[in-house]
Write a protein that holds these residues in place. Structure first.
Motif, PDB file in Angstrom:
ATOM      1  N   LEU A 199      80.091  -7.899 -18.396  1.00  0.00           N
ATOM      2  CA  LEU A 199      79.301  -7.849 -17.171  1.00  0.00           C
ATOM      3  C   LEU A 199      79.807  -8.912 -16.199  1.00  0.00           C
ATOM      4  CD1 LEU A 199      77.371  -6.649 -19.471  1.00  0.00           C
ATOM      5  CD2 LEU A 199      75.494  -7.278 -17.965  1.00  0.00           C
ATOM      6  N   LEU A 207      74.422 -16.749 -22.379  1.00  0.00           N
ATOM      7  CA  LEU A 207      74.259 -16.021 -21.126  1.00  0.00           C
ATOM      8  C   LEU A 207      74.452 -16.969 -19.948  1.00  0.00           C
ATOM      9  CD1 LEU A 207      71.007 -14.014 -22.018  1.00  0.00           C
ATOM     10  CD2 LEU A 207      73.368 -13.232 -22.254  1.00  0.00           C
ATOM     11  N   TRP A 253      78.652 -10.430 -12.226  1.00  0.00           N
ATOM     12  CA  TRP A 253      77.700 -10.312 -11.124  1.00  0.00           C
ATOM     13  C   TRP A 253      78.442 -10.298  -9.800  1.00  0.00           C
ATOM     14  CZ3 TRP A 253      76.065 -13.713  -7.166  1.00  0.00           C
ATOM     15  CH2 TRP A 253      76.497 -15.034  -7.248  1.00  0.00           C
ATOM     16  N   LEU A 282      75.174  -6.112 -10.839  1.00  0.00           N
ATOM     17  CA  LEU A 282      76.192  -6.355 -11.860  1.00  0.00           C
ATOM     18  C   LEU A 282      77.176  -5.197 -11.945  1.00  0.00           C
ATOM     19  CD1 LEU A 282      73.644  -7.505 -14.535  1.00  0.00           C
ATOM     20  CD2 LEU A 282      75.607  -8.913 -13.907  1.00  0.00           C
ATOM     21  N   VAL A 302      68.930  -4.688 -22.596  1.00  0.00           N
ATOM     22  CA  VAL A 302      68.229  -5.437 -21.556  1.00  0.00           C
ATOM     23  C   VAL A 302      66.905  -5.923 -22.132  1.00  0.00           C
ATOM     24  CG1 VAL A 302      67.269  -5.394 -19.225  1.00  0.00           C
ATOM     25  CG2 VAL A 302      69.301  -4.025 -19.762  1.00  0.00           C
ATOM     26  N   HIS A 343      72.564  -8.182 -23.383  1.00  0.00           N
ATOM     27  CA  HIS A 343      73.555  -8.288 -22.314  1.00  0.00           C
ATOM     28  C   HIS A 343      72.910  -8.823 -21.036  1.00  0.00           C
ATOM     29  CE1 HIS A 343      75.372  -5.200 -24.988  1.00  0.00           C
ATOM     30  NE2 HIS A 343      76.483  -5.846 -24.688  1.00  0.00           N
ATOM     31  N   VAL A 344      71.626  -8.483 -20.865  1.00  0.00           N
ATOM     32  CA  VAL A 344      70.874  -8.921 -19.686  1.00  0.00           C
ATOM     33  C   VAL A 344      69.519  -9.430 -20.161  1.00  0.00           C
ATOM     34  CG1 VAL A 344      69.846  -8.233 -17.486  1.00  0.00           C
ATOM     35  CG2 VAL A 344      72.017  -7.216 -18.209  1.00  0.00           C
ATOM     36  N   TYR A 391      72.872 -12.942 -17.657  1.00  0.00           N
ATOM     37  CA  TYR A 391      73.769 -11.869 -18.074  1.00  0.00           C
ATOM     38  C   TYR A 391      74.859 -12.423 -18.988  1.00  0.00           C
ATOM     39  CZ  TYR A 391      77.389 -13.617 -14.964  1.00  0.00           C
ATOM     40  OH  TYR A 391      78.342 -14.416 -14.370  1.00  0.00           O
ATOM     41  N   ARG A 392      75.497 -11.518 -19.738  1.00  0.00           N
ATOM     42  CA  ARG A 392      76.554 -11.898 -20.670  1.00  0.00           C
ATOM     43  C   ARG A 392      77.912 -11.729 -19.983  1.00  0.00           C
ATOM     44  NH1 ARG A 392      76.213 -13.181 -25.606  1.00  0.00           N
ATOM     45  NH2 ARG A 392      74.079 -12.369 -25.738  1.00  0.00           N
ATOM     46  N   LEU A 426      72.294 -15.409 -13.223  1.00  0.00           N
ATOM     47  CA  LEU A 426      72.886 -14.604 -12.164  1.00  0.00           C
ATOM     48  C   LEU A 426      72.391 -15.130 -10.822  1.00  0.00           C
ATOM     49  CD1 LEU A 426      73.055 -10.687 -12.179  1.00  0.00           C
ATOM     50  CD2 LEU A 426      72.902 -12.042 -10.090  1.00  0.00           C
TER      51      LEU A 426
END
Length: 281
Positions: free
Chosen positions: A90, A66, A92, A112, A5, A39-40, A85-86, A69
């Motif tokens: 992940l 990415l 949402w 997520l 993150v 990832h975030v 986010y990826r 979200l």
């Protein structure tokens, strides 16, 4: 899964200076973020990202791999925030902006699903007002409450803009007066001291400062390095369910913004589901 993150204040959208003049930072800034394959991403100061048919937002998604979200937060300051986010590991499921107008820069709460993670992950890209520690403390109370809202595995990461709970402070005379008025206070002897009310409210709200926690655990004061304006204003705070999963924290001083980025790594196998709580309003 090791979940990365990253939080970054982009400084006026990452494309221009405070007067809107292009400054050539976009490509190196995107590259500096992408190099860590987060990832975030908790992003702040997305000025003009929605101008010209959202072209800047689309460019960021392509450059970083990415997706945004839910959307960019409504913002009274025209300098909003977003969570990205990826896709793949992940997904949402919720995006809450009901309290966005209560914060100077806006507020969005992303939820997520993460592969092999027993709880949904709640993520807030926080940017508290710089103009008053007392007002920022009220914003922090709202942010802390929303971090708990969706089953209690929450992370608040961003430009908190005020002193952490226990970091060493710079000399007060080295701070511009406009920052002293908003981020400092006087003690009983009349000396200027940091106003730590924001850090206190986040702590009282059940959140733990990731850098401070690891610094104490490892005996490593370098983890408390300033991120902007001689203070560690960029911070990540975790609810108790995520705290055992915190395995790393890094300051990313790439020089392409007026703020360093911060990167935390969570081992999702170590999340403490017993420390979470049911939904509440």
């Amino acid at each position: 899964m090791l979940l990365r993150v990253l939080s970054q204040n982009l400084a006026y959208g990452g494309t221009a200076d405070s007067e809107g003049r292009p400054d050539g930072r976009w490509d190196p800034l995107m590259a500096a973020i992408a190099a860590h394959a987060p990832h975030v991403l908790c992003a702040q100061e997305l000025a003009r990202w929605e101008d010209h048919s959202h072209q800047r937002l689309a460019a960021a998604e392509h450059a970083l791999g990415l997706r945004v979200l839910g959307g960019i937060t409504p913002s009274r300051s025209a300098n909003p925030t977003a969570v990205m986010y990826r896709p793949g590991p992940l997904r949402w499921t919720q995006w809450e902006t009901r309290y966005a107008r209560e914060l100077h820069h806006g507020l969005g709460v992303g939820v997520l699903e993460v592969d092999k993670m027993a709880l949904p992950l709640t993520v807030i890209s926080a940017h508290l007002t710089p103009y008053s520690a007392n007002q920022a403390a009220i914003e922090a109370q709202i942010v802390a409450a929303r971090a708990w809202r969706y089953q209690g595995a929450g992370i608040v990461a961003g430009d908190i803009n005020h002193f952490p709970l226990d970091d060493q402070a710079p000399a007060s005379e080295s701070i511009p007066r406009y920052n002293r008025s908003s981020r400092w206070t006087r003690d009983a002897s009349g000396d200027w001291v940091p106003n730590r009310i924001v850090g206190e409210k986040l702590h009282a709200g059940g959140l733990t400062d990731a850098a401070l926690h690891l610094s104490r655990h490892r005996g490593d004061p370098d983890l408390l390095a300033p991120t902007a304006g001689k203070v560690r204003v960029d911070q990540a705070h975790l609810t108790p369910a995520l705290l055992p999963a915190l395995v790393d924290y890094t300051v990313l001083d790439h020089g392409h913004s007026d703020h360093a980025g911060i990167l935390i790594t969570l081992d999702t196998d170590l999340i403490d589901t017993a420390a979470a709580q049911p939904d509440w309003i």
